[in-house]
Design a protein around this motif. Structure first.
Motif, PDB file in Angstrom:
ATOM      1  N   PRO A  90       3.070   8.066 -42.203  1.00 39.17           N
ATOM      2  CA  PRO A  90       1.661   7.796 -42.490  1.00 39.17           C
ATOM      3  C   PRO A  90       1.403   7.875 -43.999  1.00 39.17           C
ATOM      4  O   PRO A  90       1.942   8.745 -44.682  1.00 39.17           O
ATOM      5  N   GLY A  91       0.612   6.951 -44.476  1.00 41.32           N
ATOM      6  CA  GLY A  91       0.298   6.877 -45.893  1.00 41.32           C
ATOM      7  C   GLY A  91       0.043   5.441 -46.275  1.00 41.32           C
ATOM      8  O   GLY A  91      -0.042   4.565 -45.421  1.00 41.32           O
ATOM      9  N   GLY A  92      -0.085   5.189 -47.567  1.00 44.75           N
ATOM     10  CA  GLY A  92      -0.320   3.826 -47.989  1.00 44.75           C
ATOM     11  C   GLY A  92      -0.633   3.707 -49.454  1.00 44.75           C
ATOM     12  O   GLY A  92      -0.492   4.661 -50.225  1.00 44.75           O
ATOM     13  N   ASP A 132      -4.793  12.431 -53.549  1.00 47.82           N
ATOM     14  CA  ASP A 132      -5.996  11.995 -52.839  1.00 47.82           C
ATOM     15  C   ASP A 132      -5.683  10.814 -51.924  1.00 47.82           C
ATOM     16  O   ASP A 132      -6.239  10.692 -50.832  1.00 47.82           O
ATOM     17  N   THR A 133      -4.774   9.946 -52.364  1.00 50.83           N
ATOM     18  CA  THR A 133      -4.371   8.800 -51.546  1.00 50.83           C
ATOM     19  C   THR A 133      -3.763   9.262 -50.237  1.00 50.83           C
ATOM     20  O   THR A 133      -4.126   8.775 -49.164  1.00 50.83           O
ATOM     21  N   VAL A 134      -2.809  10.186 -50.298  1.00 51.65           N
ATOM     22  CA  VAL A 134      -2.123  10.603 -49.074  1.00 51.65           C
ATOM     23  C   VAL A 134      -3.079  11.308 -48.116  1.00 51.65           C
ATOM     24  O   VAL A 134      -3.021  11.090 -46.908  1.00 51.65           O
ATOM     25  N   VAL A 135      -3.993  12.112 -48.633  1.00 50.04           N
ATOM     26  CA  VAL A 135      -4.970  12.783 -47.768  1.00 50.04           C
ATOM     27  C   VAL A 135      -5.863  11.752 -47.089  1.00 50.04           C
ATOM     28  O   VAL A 135      -6.099  11.802 -45.872  1.00 50.04           O
ATOM     29  N   ARG A 136      -6.351  10.768 -47.852  1.00 51.02           N
ATOM     30  CA  ARG A 136      -7.214   9.710 -47.290  1.00 51.02           C
ATOM     31  C   ARG A 136      -6.470   8.882 -46.252  1.00 51.02           C
ATOM     32  O   ARG A 136      -6.963   8.638 -45.144  1.00 51.02           O
ATOM     33  N   GLU A 137      -5.266   8.443 -46.605  1.00 51.11           N
ATOM     34  CA  GLU A 137      -4.496   7.587 -45.698  1.00 51.11           C
ATOM     35  C   GLU A 137      -4.123   8.306 -44.401  1.00 51.11           C
ATOM     36  O   GLU A 137      -4.147   7.702 -43.331  1.00 51.11           O
ATOM     37  N   LEU A 138      -3.760   9.579 -44.485  1.00 49.24           N
ATOM     38  CA  LEU A 138      -3.405  10.318 -43.265  1.00 49.24           C
ATOM     39  C   LEU A 138      -4.591  10.389 -42.319  1.00 49.24           C
ATOM     40  O   LEU A 138      -4.430  10.217 -41.114  1.00 49.24           O
ATOM     41  N   GLU A 139      -5.769  10.647 -42.870  1.00 42.03           N
ATOM     42  CA  GLU A 139      -6.943  10.710 -41.998  1.00 42.03           C
ATOM     43  C   GLU A 139      -7.258   9.335 -41.406  1.00 42.03           C
ATOM     44  O   GLU A 139      -7.557   9.219 -40.217  1.00 42.03           O
ATOM     45  N   ALA A 151       2.295   3.832 -53.853  1.00 45.38           N
ATOM     46  CA  ALA A 151       1.748   4.336 -52.590  1.00 45.38           C
ATOM     47  C   ALA A 151       2.136   5.801 -52.417  1.00 45.38           C
ATOM     48  O   ALA A 151       3.046   6.300 -53.090  1.00 45.38           O
ATOM     49  N   ALA A 152       1.459   6.475 -51.505  1.00 49.41           N
ATOM     50  CA  ALA A 152       1.739   7.883 -51.223  1.00 49.41           C
ATOM     51  C   ALA A 152       1.835   8.084 -49.715  1.00 49.41           C
ATOM     52  O   ALA A 152       1.019   7.542 -48.952  1.00 49.41           O
ATOM     53  N   TYR A 153       2.840   8.846 -49.297  1.00 42.51           N
ATOM     54  CA  TYR A 153       3.122   9.080 -47.883  1.00 42.51           C
ATOM     55  C   TYR A 153       3.359  10.560 -47.648  1.00 42.51           C
ATOM     56  O   TYR A 153       3.661  11.300 -48.584  1.00 42.51           O
ATOM     57  N   ALA A 154       3.262  10.974 -46.385  1.00 41.66           N
ATOM     58  CA  ALA A 154       3.491  12.381 -46.063  1.00 41.66           C
ATOM     59  C   ALA A 154       4.473  12.540 -44.921  1.00 41.66           C
ATOM     60  O   ALA A 154       4.471  11.766 -43.962  1.00 41.66           O
ATOM     61  N   VAL A 155       5.296  13.563 -45.044  1.00 42.81           N
ATOM     62  CA  VAL A 155       6.155  14.025 -43.961  1.00 42.81           C
ATOM     63  C   VAL A 155       5.442  15.248 -43.378  1.00 42.81           C
ATOM     64  O   VAL A 155       5.270  16.252 -44.066  1.00 42.81           O
ATOM     65  N   CYS A 156       5.000  15.114 -42.129  1.00 41.95           N
ATOM     66  CA  CYS A 156       4.343  16.217 -41.410  1.00 41.95           C
ATOM     67  C   CYS A 156       5.242  16.587 -40.239  1.00 41.95           C
ATOM     68  O   CYS A 156       5.412  15.781 -39.316  1.00 41.95           O
ATOM     69  N   VAL A 157       5.815  17.764 -40.304  1.00 37.42           N
ATOM     70  CA  VAL A 157       6.680  18.239 -39.224  1.00 37.42           C
ATOM     71  C   VAL A 157       6.051  19.480 -38.633  1.00 37.42           C
ATOM     72  O   VAL A 157       5.638  20.393 -39.360  1.00 37.42           O
ATOM     73  N   ARG A 158       5.971  19.496 -37.307  1.00 40.67           N
ATOM     74  CA  ARG A 158       5.412  20.641 -36.578  1.00 40.67           C
ATOM     75  C   ARG A 158       6.206  20.796 -35.281  1.00 40.67           C
ATOM     76  O   ARG A 158       6.368  19.823 -34.536  1.00 40.67           O
ATOM     77  N   ASP A 159       6.704  21.986 -35.032  1.00 43.72           N
ATOM     78  CA  ASP A 159       7.442  22.265 -33.790  1.00 43.72           C
ATOM     79  C   ASP A 159       8.573  21.257 -33.566  1.00 43.72           C
ATOM     80  O   ASP A 159       8.733  20.725 -32.468  1.00 43.72           O
ATOM     81  N   ASP A 160       9.362  20.990 -34.605  1.00 39.60           N
ATOM     82  CA  ASP A 160      10.495  20.056 -34.545  1.00 39.60           C
ATOM     83  C   ASP A 160      10.094  18.640 -34.149  1.00 39.60           C
ATOM     84  O   ASP A 160      10.876  17.896 -33.563  1.00 39.60           O
ATOM     85  N   ARG A 161       8.862  18.270 -34.488  1.00 42.90           N
ATOM     86  CA  ARG A 161       8.366  16.910 -34.259  1.00 42.90           C
ATOM     87  C   ARG A 161       7.757  16.400 -35.545  1.00 42.90           C
ATOM     88  O   ARG A 161       7.152  17.144 -36.291  1.00 42.90           O
TER      89      ARG A 161
END
Length: 153
Positions: free
Chosen positions: A36-38, A48-55, A8-18
């Motif tokens: 988020p991911g899967g 491609d997996t992480v981009v698809r899963e995040l959306e 599986a593929a996952y993402a850490v998205c951090v913005r403004d300390d969140r």
């Protein structure tokens, strides 16, 4: 004993300390927060997996900005029954990503039911899966070998 492998593929998205997390239903009617991911589909590249899963899970289009590491876990699932226990090996590719477009929304009829930004300082108080801590550890520490702990832990 049967053996299974899930990549599986996952993402850490951090913005403004969140950090962006998705909420997943857990056994017994409770919920737990996840990155988020899967799971990868057969023939699909992990990026491609992480981009698809995040959306799918958050409504956001993301741009992957780096590979943080790989998390590998192994455990025995189940206790007998007709098919017996399963020796399960999970391999999770963890990326860093930034939001490039889209609107925050919840997934409908999927593996998650809510997407939300959480203050980094508040994550420790959330009911969450281990991968959230692993992902944030990779994001903070940026280990050269892509691991924050010994394999299998």
């Amino acid at each position: 004993m049967r053996q299974t492998l899930r990549v599986a593929a996952y993402a850490v998205c951090v913005r403004d300390d969140r950090v962006l997390l998705a909420r997943s239903p857990a056994p017994g009617g409770s919920h737990e927060w996840v990155l988020p991911g899967g799971g990868m589909e057969h023939g699909e590249d992990p990026l491609d997996t992480v981009v698809r899963e995040l959306e799918e899970e958050t409504g956001y289009r993301v741009e992957v900005t780096g590979l943080l590491g790989i998390d590998s876990s192994r455990r025995v699932l189940g206790r007998g029954g007709l098919r017996g226990p399963v020796d399960h090996h999970g391999v999770r590719v963890v990326y860093e990503a930034r939001v490039a477009g889209g609107e925050l929304r919840n997934e409908v009829n999927g593996s998650t039911d809510l997407a939300a930004w959480h203050d980094l300082d508040a994550v420790a108080g959330l009911t969450r899966v281990r991968l959230v801590d692993v992902g944030l550890g990779l994001w903070r520490e940026r280990p050269v070998d892509g691991r924050t702990h010994p394999p299998g832990h």
